[in-house]
Motif scaffolding. Structure first.
Motif, mmCIF file in Angstrom:
data_model
loop_
_atom_site.group_PDB
_atom_site.id
_atom_site.type_symbol
_atom_site.label_atom_id
_atom_site.label_comp_id
_atom_site.label_asym_id
_atom_site.label_seq_id
_atom_site.Cartn_x
_atom_site.Cartn_y
_atom_site.Cartn_z
ATOM 1 N N ASP A 313 -29.791 16.176 69.284
ATOM 2 C CA ASP A 313 -30.141 16.130 67.868
ATOM 3 C C ASP A 313 -31.457 16.830 67.552
ATOM 4 N N GLY A 314 -32.248 17.162 68.588
ATOM 5 C CA GLY A 314 -33.455 17.923 68.314
ATOM 6 C C GLY A 314 -33.165 19.270 67.692
ATOM 7 N N LEU A 315 -31.962 19.814 67.933
ATOM 8 C CA LEU A 315 -31.579 21.099 67.345
ATOM 9 C C LEU A 315 -31.220 20.951 65.878
ATOM 10 N N ILE A 316 -30.295 20.060 65.564
ATOM 11 C CA ILE A 316 -29.820 19.979 64.190
ATOM 12 C C ILE A 316 -30.786 19.237 63.276
ATOM 13 N N GLU A 317 -31.745 18.498 63.856
ATOM 14 C CA GLU A 317 -32.718 17.778 63.042
ATOM 15 C C GLU A 317 -34.062 18.487 62.958
ATOM 16 N N ALA A 318 -34.145 19.706 63.464
ATOM 17 C CA ALA A 318 -35.366 20.492 63.310
ATOM 18 C C ALA A 318 -35.509 20.863 61.832
ATOM 19 N N ARG A 319 -36.674 20.605 61.246
ATOM 20 C CA ARG A 319 -36.878 20.811 59.814
ATOM 21 C C ARG A 319 -37.751 22.029 59.542
ATOM 22 N N LEU A 328 -26.911 24.374 61.667
ATOM 23 C CA LEU A 328 -26.359 24.958 62.891
ATOM 24 C C LEU A 328 -25.046 25.689 62.643
ATOM 25 N N LEU A 329 -24.094 25.025 62.015
ATOM 26 C CA LEU A 329 -22.779 25.646 61.819
ATOM 27 C C LEU A 329 -22.886 26.892 60.949
ATOM 28 N N ASP A 330 -23.677 26.814 59.901
ATOM 29 C CA ASP A 330 -23.827 27.967 59.010
ATOM 30 C C ASP A 330 -24.501 29.133 59.721
ATOM 31 N N ARG A 331 -25.530 28.842 60.503
ATOM 32 C CA ARG A 331 -26.253 29.916 61.185
ATOM 33 C C ARG A 331 -25.382 30.571 62.249
ATOM 34 N N LEU A 332 -24.619 29.767 62.988
ATOM 35 C CA LEU A 332 -23.719 30.345 63.984
ATOM 36 C C LEU A 332 -22.621 31.170 63.313
ATOM 37 N N GLY A 333 -22.079 30.633 62.205
ATOM 38 C CA GLY A 333 -21.044 31.368 61.484
ATOM 39 C C GLY A 333 -21.558 32.687 60.944
ATOM 40 N N HIS A 334 -22.772 32.671 60.398
ATOM 41 C CA HIS A 334 -23.357 33.892 59.849
ATOM 42 C C HIS A 334 -23.595 34.921 60.947
ATOM 43 N N ARG A 335 -23.996 34.477 62.128
ATOM 44 C CA ARG A 335 -24.315 35.409 63.208
ATOM 45 C C ARG A 335 -23.075 35.974 63.880
ATOM 46 N N PHE A 336 -22.061 35.153 64.115
ATOM 47 C CA PHE A 336 -20.960 35.590 64.963
ATOM 48 C C PHE A 336 -19.655 35.829 64.219
ATOM 49 N N ARG A 357 -37.718 30.333 63.937
ATOM 50 C CA ARG A 357 -37.890 30.887 62.588
ATOM 51 C C ARG A 357 -37.676 29.819 61.529
ATOM 52 N N HIS A 358 -36.810 28.868 61.838
ATOM 53 C CA HIS A 358 -36.530 27.789 60.879
ATOM 54 C C HIS A 358 -37.592 26.705 60.955
ATOM 55 N N ALA A 359 -37.945 26.278 62.157
ATOM 56 C CA ALA A 359 -38.906 25.191 62.340
ATOM 57 C C ALA A 359 -39.998 25.670 63.290
ATOM 58 N N ARG A 360 -41.208 25.808 62.766
ATOM 59 C CA ARG A 360 -42.312 26.300 63.586
ATOM 60 C C ARG A 360 -42.845 25.224 64.527
ATOM 61 N N ALA A 361 -42.584 23.965 64.205
ATOM 62 C CA ALA A 361 -43.035 22.853 65.046
ATOM 63 C C ALA A 361 -41.836 21.983 65.402
ATOM 64 N N PHE A 362 -41.791 21.540 66.654
ATOM 65 C CA PHE A 362 -40.687 20.703 67.122
ATOM 66 C C PHE A 362 -41.220 19.310 67.429
ATOM 67 N N HIS A 363 -40.561 18.311 66.855
ATOM 68 C CA HIS A 363 -40.988 16.928 67.037
ATOM 69 C C HIS A 363 -40.041 16.145 67.927
ATOM 70 N N ASP A 364 -39.009 16.806 68.421
ATOM 71 C CA ASP A 364 -38.056 16.142 69.315
ATOM 72 C C ASP A 364 -37.602 17.152 70.353
ATOM 73 N N ASP A 365 -37.121 16.617 71.473
ATOM 74 C CA ASP A 365 -36.620 17.505 72.523
ATOM 75 C C ASP A 365 -35.359 18.217 72.042
ATOM 76 N N VAL A 366 -35.155 19.404 72.569
ATOM 77 C CA VAL A 366 -33.961 20.192 72.256
ATOM 78 C C VAL A 366 -33.320 20.622 73.565
ATOM 79 N N ALA A 367 -32.074 20.244 73.765
ATOM 80 C CA ALA A 367 -31.304 20.686 74.924
ATOM 81 C C ALA A 367 -30.001 21.297 74.429
#
Length: 382
Positions: A313-319, A328-336, A357-367
């Protein structure tokens, strides 16, 4: 960058974080303040005595040698300011009057304390670096680099810690080639710090053993549930749990089997379309005793040209700056969308570039773990 072995992290090592610029310039700014205050003060008084605080302002950012040098400078500068005032009054002997001498002695004593403070601060920083280095080594041992190819699938992984300058976190992933197919896990431990690292170690150890058993994916999940129950009992934490998604790929059948324990749904990129693979949910690992039924597995076709993305959730909850979550879904769809079939490395490279580019600071782990059937994939040009 496709076709490489990828295991990315936010930082490759540890170093003591530099203090803010304003703090580094604080000693100089303080001296400038004293110099400005001296001529604008209407009543005569020993403004130079304010330099007593200079060594302390330096101790926050500088080392003990530098603090000692600044202490000497402060005492000398106090004498210069006092001497200037005395000469202006045509009585140079007042340079050694009691209140000036008291200021010199006080500054020297404060300087000694400042040197001790700076030395203690440096020891604490070095201890923190060593502790973080050990924790990082542990995390790198647990989260091993994702091989470019695992059995019948291509793979790539990305890990970003929510803690600045460290890899320590509670997210996990792994993938194994077994006789039952390629099996993968992605998970997110409740909590942070070294306690979470211990749970990561326990869970990955259990997965790496259970993944090779002949049982189905639900049996692997049950083994991990029992392991979590034992871990919770050992550390006496009734609220210990891990959200996790378990994946199994059957290459001859070109089919995925998924068991989702309260985790984010896997995302499938297929023929330019991006879809969340939603199925029957199960309670997070560690809370299985609250349910009577076994976790339910569900399947989905997985053919050459497809990419499966697993994330925490660190990926989809990055603000971003407005507070909006990463789409996530929109960005992947736009790219591919409408592009050649990407490989796992293409997807990881894109997210590793696009997320900051979307979130300059991360407050949770991202895997993030991306896999695709191997052998017939083309590489998308970035």
């Amino acid at each position: 960058m496709a076709g490489r072995r990828i295991a990315l992290a936010a930082n490759n090592g540890f170093e003591v974080l530099r203090p803010p610029a304003w703090m580094r310039w604080l000693p100089l700014a303080y001296v400038a303040f004293v110099l400005v205050l001296e001529p604008v003060t209407p009543a005569p008084w020993p403004v130079s005595s304010l330099l007593v605080a200079l060594p302390v302002t330096a101790a926050y950012t500088l080392g003990p040698v530098s603090v000692a040098a600044i202490t000497v400078f402060a005492v000398v500068f106090e004498g210069v300011l006092a001497g200037t005032a005395c000469c202006t009054g045509r009585n140079i002997h007042q340079l050694w009057v009691s209140h000036h001498v008291a200021a010199y002695i006080a500054t020297a004593l404060v300087g000694i304390l400042g040197v001790a403070l700076a030395a203690h601060r440096q020891r604490q920083e070095q201890h923190l670096v060593r502790a973080n280095s050990v924790a990082e080594a542990l995390m790198r041992t647990l989260l091993r680099p994702v091989p470019h190819q695992v059995g019948h699938v291509l793979a790539a992984g990305l890990y970003r810690s929510g803690e600045v300058g460290t890899m320590v976190g509670g997210d996990l992933y792994d993938i194994r080639a077994t006789e039952n197919g390629e099996r993968a896990i992605i998970g997110d431990v409740r909590g942070k710090g070294l306690k979470a690292v211990r749970t990561v170690a326990d869970l990955l150890g259990t997965f790496r053993e259970a993944a090779y058993d002949q049982g189905d994916l639900q049996s692997v999940a049950l083994r991990m549930e029992r392991s979590m129950a034992r871990a919770a009992e050992e550390i006496r934490d009734d609220e210990l749990f891990v959200t996790a998604a378990l994946i199994e790929y059957d290459a001859p059948a070109q089919r995925l089997t998924i068991v989702n324990h309260g985790h984010i749904e896997p995302v499938l990129i297929s023929h330019g379309e991006v879809t969340a693979l939603i199925g029957p949910p199960a309670l997070p690992l560690g809370l299985g005793g609250l349910a009577e039924d076994r976790p339910v597995a569900y399947s989905h076709a997985f053919a050459p040209g497809d990419v499966l993305l697993l994330c925490t959730d660190g990926l989809i909850e990055a603000r971003d700056d407005t507070g909006a979550f990463y789409p996530l879904l929109d960005r992947l769809g736009h790219r591919f969308a409408g592009k050649p079939a990407p490989g796992p490395a293409d997807v990881i490279d894109f997210l590793n570039t696009d997320l900051p580019r979307h979130a300059r600071a991360f407050h949770d782990d991202v895997a993030i773990l991306a896999i695709a059937p191997g052998g017939t994939l083309r590489t998308a040009s970035l």
